[in-house]
Design a protein around this motif. Sequence first.
Motif, PDB file in Angstrom:
ATOM      1  N   ALA A   1      11.996  10.803   1.753  1.00 52.07           N
ATOM      2  CA  ALA A   1      11.742  10.403   3.258  1.00 52.07           C
ATOM      3  C   ALA A   1      10.380  11.585   3.323  1.00 52.07           C
ATOM      4  O   ALA A   1       9.508  10.879   4.178  1.00 52.07           O
ATOM      5  CB  ALA A   1      13.035  10.974   4.133  1.00 52.07           C
ATOM      6  N   ARG A   2      10.383  12.520   3.001  1.00 50.08           N
ATOM      7  CA  ARG A   2       9.319  13.439   3.532  1.00 50.08           C
ATOM      8  C   ARG A   2       8.018  12.974   2.459  1.00 50.08           C
ATOM      9  O   ARG A   2       7.027  13.006   3.129  1.00 50.08           O
ATOM     10  CB  ARG A   2       9.700  15.014   2.638  1.00 50.08           C
ATOM     11  CG  ARG A   2      10.549  15.618   3.570  1.00 50.08           C
ATOM     12  CD  ARG A   2      10.881  16.919   3.184  1.00 50.08           C
ATOM     13  NE  ARG A   2      11.591  17.758   4.056  1.00 50.08           N
ATOM     14  CZ  ARG A   2      12.441  18.646   3.917  1.00 50.08           C
ATOM     15  NH1 ARG A   2      12.638  19.258   2.439  1.00 50.08           N
ATOM     16  NH2 ARG A   2      13.256  19.269   4.774  1.00 50.08           N
ATOM     17  N   ARG A   3       8.262  12.351   1.247  1.00 48.23           N
ATOM     18  CA  ARG A   3       7.101  11.837   0.499  1.00 48.23           C
ATOM     19  C   ARG A   3       6.746  10.525   1.394  1.00 48.23           C
ATOM     20  O   ARG A   3       5.378  10.236   1.440  1.00 48.23           O
ATOM     21  CB  ARG A   3       7.568  11.418  -0.782  1.00 48.23           C
ATOM     22  CG  ARG A   3       7.781  12.522  -1.778  1.00 48.23           C
ATOM     23  CD  ARG A   3       8.176  12.120  -3.115  1.00 48.23           C
ATOM     24  NE  ARG A   3       7.131  11.245  -3.699  1.00 48.23           N
ATOM     25  CZ  ARG A   3       7.250  10.338  -4.460  1.00 48.23           C
ATOM     26  NH1 ARG A   3       8.412   9.826  -4.539  1.00 48.23           N
ATOM     27  NH2 ARG A   3       6.169   9.615  -4.843  1.00 48.23           N
ATOM     28  N   LEU A   4       7.527   9.758   1.867  1.00 50.07           N
ATOM     29  CA  LEU A   4       7.337   8.504   2.718  1.00 50.07           C
ATOM     30  C   LEU A   4       6.292   9.038   3.858  1.00 50.07           C
ATOM     31  O   LEU A   4       5.168   8.291   4.295  1.00 50.07           O
ATOM     32  CB  LEU A   4       8.604   7.878   3.314  1.00 50.07           C
ATOM     33  CG  LEU A   4       8.984   6.690   2.152  1.00 50.07           C
ATOM     34  CD1 LEU A   4      10.649   6.527   2.714  1.00 50.07           C
ATOM     35  CD2 LEU A   4       8.109   5.749   2.078  1.00 50.07           C
TER      36      LEU A   4
ATOM     37  N   GLN B   1       1.099  -1.299  -0.034  1.00 48.56           N
ATOM     38  CA  GLN B   1       0.228   0.241  -0.070  1.00 48.56           C
ATOM     39  C   GLN B   1       0.804   1.095   0.009  1.00 48.56           C
ATOM     40  O   GLN B   1       0.438   2.248  -0.754  1.00 48.56           O
ATOM     41  CB  GLN B   1      -0.909   0.015   1.394  1.00 48.56           C
ATOM     42  CG  GLN B   1      -1.913  -0.967   1.184  1.00 48.56           C
ATOM     43  CD  GLN B   1      -2.657  -1.008   2.505  1.00 48.56           C
ATOM     44  OE1 GLN B   1      -1.949  -1.216   3.451  1.00 48.56           O
ATOM     45  NE2 GLN B   1      -3.915  -1.074   2.394  1.00 48.56           N
ATOM     46  N   LEU B   2       1.763   1.223   0.849  1.00 46.30           N
ATOM     47  CA  LEU B   2       2.776   2.225   0.785  1.00 46.30           C
ATOM     48  C   LEU B   2       3.378   2.661  -0.257  1.00 46.30           C
ATOM     49  O   LEU B   2       3.664   3.768  -0.885  1.00 46.30           O
ATOM     50  CB  LEU B   2       3.600   2.313   2.087  1.00 46.30           C
ATOM     51  CG  LEU B   2       4.764   3.470   2.393  1.00 46.30           C
ATOM     52  CD1 LEU B   2       3.850   4.668   2.512  1.00 46.30           C
ATOM     53  CD2 LEU B   2       5.660   2.994   3.528  1.00 46.30           C
ATOM     54  N   ALA B   3       4.131   1.405  -0.849  1.00 46.10           N
ATOM     55  CA  ALA B   3       4.812   1.640  -2.133  1.00 46.10           C
ATOM     56  C   ALA B   3       3.945   2.115  -3.211  1.00 46.10           C
ATOM     57  O   ALA B   3       4.239   2.858  -3.984  1.00 46.10           O
ATOM     58  CB  ALA B   3       5.484   0.308  -2.487  1.00 46.10           C
ATOM     59  N   ALA B   4       2.809   1.624  -3.347  1.00 48.44           N
ATOM     60  CA  ALA B   4       1.675   2.009  -4.405  1.00 48.44           C
ATOM     61  C   ALA B   4       1.516   3.410  -4.354  1.00 48.44           C
ATOM     62  O   ALA B   4       1.308   4.264  -5.293  1.00 48.44           O
ATOM     63  CB  ALA B   4       0.572   1.406  -4.379  1.00 48.44           C
ATOM     64  N   ARG B   5       1.160   4.084  -3.059  1.00 47.83           N
ATOM     65  CA  ARG B   5       1.118   5.391  -2.913  1.00 47.83           C
ATOM     66  C   ARG B   5       2.240   6.279  -3.503  1.00 47.83           C
ATOM     67  O   ARG B   5       1.912   7.433  -3.803  1.00 47.83           O
ATOM     68  CB  ARG B   5       0.563   5.655  -1.384  1.00 47.83           C
ATOM     69  CG  ARG B   5       0.450   6.995  -0.898  1.00 47.83           C
ATOM     70  CD  ARG B   5      -1.033   7.733  -1.568  1.00 47.83           C
ATOM     71  NE  ARG B   5      -1.911   6.971  -0.978  1.00 47.83           N
ATOM     72  CZ  ARG B   5      -3.073   7.546  -0.243  1.00 47.83           C
ATOM     73  NH1 ARG B   5      -2.986   8.798  -0.256  1.00 47.83           N
ATOM     74  NH2 ARG B   5      -4.085   6.859  -0.302  1.00 47.83           N
ATOM     75  N   LEU B   6       3.430   5.715  -3.271  1.00 49.45           N
ATOM     76  CA  LEU B   6       4.628   6.560  -3.484  1.00 49.45           C
ATOM     77  C   LEU B   6       5.254   6.338  -4.979  1.00 49.45           C
ATOM     78  O   LEU B   6       5.957   6.922  -5.395  1.00 49.45           O
ATOM     79  CB  LEU B   6       5.634   6.432  -2.664  1.00 49.45           C
ATOM     80  CG  LEU B   6       5.700   6.612  -1.153  1.00 49.45           C
ATOM     81  CD1 LEU B   6       6.528   5.820  -0.227  1.00 49.45           C
ATOM     82  CD2 LEU B   6       5.773   8.135  -1.272  1.00 49.45           C
TER      83      LEU B   6
END
Length: 75
Positions: free
Chosen positions: A44-47, A17-22
């Motif tokens: 890091a800010r995008r994460l 989910q996190l990877a897809a968002r980014l």
Amino acid sequence: MSALKNIRTAARITQQQLAARLGITQAAIGHYEKGRRQPKLTEARRLVAALNELGAACTLEEVFPPEAEEDAQAA
């Protein structure tokens, strides 16, 4: 366990989910969590922004504590 993984799992967010968002790979998230790679400051800010959008309430310093950076540089 890394702060990134602790925060992600506490918020019940999967690596996928996190990877897809980014728009990055799940493997990249795994590398960040295991400390094999360190994201650049912009990444890091995008994460952190993505974690917050997905329901985590966290700051850059909580996800990537300054002490962890100092330890990695000393090694």
